[in-house]
Scaffold this active site. Structure first.
Site, short mmCIF file in Angstrom:
data_model
loop_
_atom_site.label_atom_id
_atom_site.label_comp_id
_atom_site.label_asym_id
_atom_site.label_seq_id
_atom_site.Cartn_x
_atom_site.Cartn_y
_atom_site.Cartn_z
N LYS A 174 0.11 4.37 -0.25
CA LYS A 174 -0.45 5.59 0.35
C LYS A 174 -0.15 6.78 -0.59
O LYS A 174 -0.12 6.59 -1.79
CB LYS A 174 0.08 5.78 1.76
CG LYS A 174 -0.05 4.49 2.59
CD LYS A 174 0.28 4.64 4.02
CE LYS A 174 0.12 3.28 4.71
NZ LYS A 174 0.33 3.34 6.15
N GLY A 231 3.03 2.01 10.73
CA GLY A 231 4.06 3.03 10.54
C GLY A 231 4.81 3.37 11.82
O GLY A 231 5.54 4.36 11.87
N GLU A 238 -6.26 4.99 8.10
CA GLU A 238 -6.02 6.41 7.81
C GLU A 238 -7.27 7.06 7.24
O GLU A 238 -7.55 8.23 7.47
CB GLU A 238 -4.81 6.56 6.88
CG GLU A 238 -3.52 6.29 7.63
CD GLU A 238 -2.43 5.64 6.81
OE1 GLU A 238 -2.47 5.70 5.57
OE2 GLU A 238 -1.52 5.05 7.43
N ASN A 273 0.87 -1.18 0.00
CA ASN A 273 0.00 0.00 0.00
C ASN A 273 0.91 1.23 0.00
O ASN A 273 1.54 1.53 1.00
CB ASN A 273 -0.88 -0.04 1.27
CG ASN A 273 -1.68 1.25 1.45
OD1 ASN A 273 -1.80 2.05 0.52
ND2 ASN A 273 -2.20 1.45 2.65
N SER A 285 3.67 -2.41 10.29
CA SER A 285 5.12 -2.57 10.45
C SER A 285 5.63 -3.95 10.03
O SER A 285 6.52 -4.51 10.68
CB SER A 285 5.54 -2.24 11.90
OG SER A 285 5.23 -0.90 12.20
P1 PGA Z 1 3.19 0.06 7.58
O1 PGA Z 1 1.73 0.35 6.99
O2 PGA Z 1 3.65 -1.24 6.98
O3 PGA Z 1 4.04 1.23 7.15
O4 PGA Z 1 3.05 -0.04 9.06
C1 PGA Z 1 0.79 -0.67 6.84
C2 PGA Z 1 -0.51 -0.14 6.28
O5 PGA Z 1 -0.88 1.00 6.59
O6 PGA Z 1 -1.19 -0.83 5.52
#
Ligand code: PGA
Length: 253
Positions: free
Chosen positions: A11, A175, A99, A9, A215
């Protein structure tokens, strides 16, 4: 046997040019992954969907990060299902990412409206569920997930649910570098499968792909994917560089 499915993803990252370079760098590894029985997909921004669709290898799955539930009309800044359907080989849409729930007030009711519209158009949701840190600390995880599953999946057909991907993403682990342990992730993914079984029967529940997200990195991805109810991962940060995404994928072989 359920397939293993990893989605990146992106974003709000990568320009069209960056997206193009990423795809060209990834194509070979996507074929390797397929030979190992692992499906890989990415969710670029709307802006890059067409260019990625043109240059990607056939095996790379393509998702949008969101879609509007209405057919068309006065919804400034939004994108409709018909618009996404014009993108060749776009099959999936991320729905209800935390989000979007957090910054754009998307509720499980709204997610359900989107998925109802997607069912008619044959687009597959990657439906995200997960609790906040406060909810986790108050021991409310399962209550929250239950609402997100029951409300989100309301009135969807069992055929459609069978094809869906559900992503369990604890908001406190996105994140932040603070992973949910594999035990917690497995426990919640198992709970999700049970809730689906209550709504649609065990046969359907056994087919649904459930991912963990939050993460996920090259060095921990395998821990998650070897859990009995975790069939894949939704990856943010570690999917942004082709080198890191390739490392993450190849660590599963
Ligand atoms: P991240 O994001 O791997 O950076 O924690 C995961 C996500 O939001 O799908």
């Amino acid at each position: 046997m359920r397939k293993k499915v990893i989605f990146g993803n992106w974003k709000m990252n990568h320009t069209r040019n960056e997206a193009l370079n990423f795809v060209l760098e990834m194509n070979e590894e996507i074929k390797n992954a397929k030979n190992h029985g692992i499906l890989i997909g990415i969710a670029p921004t709307y802006m890059s969907l067409d260019i990625v669709a043109k240059k990607k290898t056939k095996s790379l799955l393509l998702a949008a990060q969101n879609v509007n539930e209405h057919e068309s009309g006065a919804y400034t800044g939004e994108v409709s299902i018909a618009m996404l359907k014009e993108i060749k080989n776009l099959t999936h849409v991320i729905i209800g990412h935390s989000e979007r729930r957090q910054y754009y007030n998307e509720t499980s009711v709204k997610c359900n409206e989107k998925m109802m519209a997607m069912e008619k158009a044959n687009l597959i949701p990657i439906y995200c569920v997960g609790e906040t840190l406060q909810q986790f600390e108050n021991d409310e995880t399962k209550e929250i997930i239950k609402e997100q599953i029951h409300q989100g999946l309301l009135n969807l057909s069992s055929d459609f649910v069978t094809k869906m991907i559900i992503a369990y993403e604890p908001v406190w682990s996105i994140g932040t570098g603070k992973n949910a342990s594999k035990e917690i992730a497995q426990d919640v993914c198992h709970f999700i499968r049970n809730e689906i079984a209550k709504l649609y029967g065990q046969k359907v529940a056994n087919k649904v792909i459930i991912q963990y997200g939050g993460s996920v990195k090259p060095n921990n991805v395998k821990e998650y994917l070897t859990q009995p109810d975790i069939d894949g991962a939704l990856v943010g940060g570690a999917s942004l560089k082709a080198s890191s995404f390739i490392e993450l994928i190849s660590n599963l072989y």
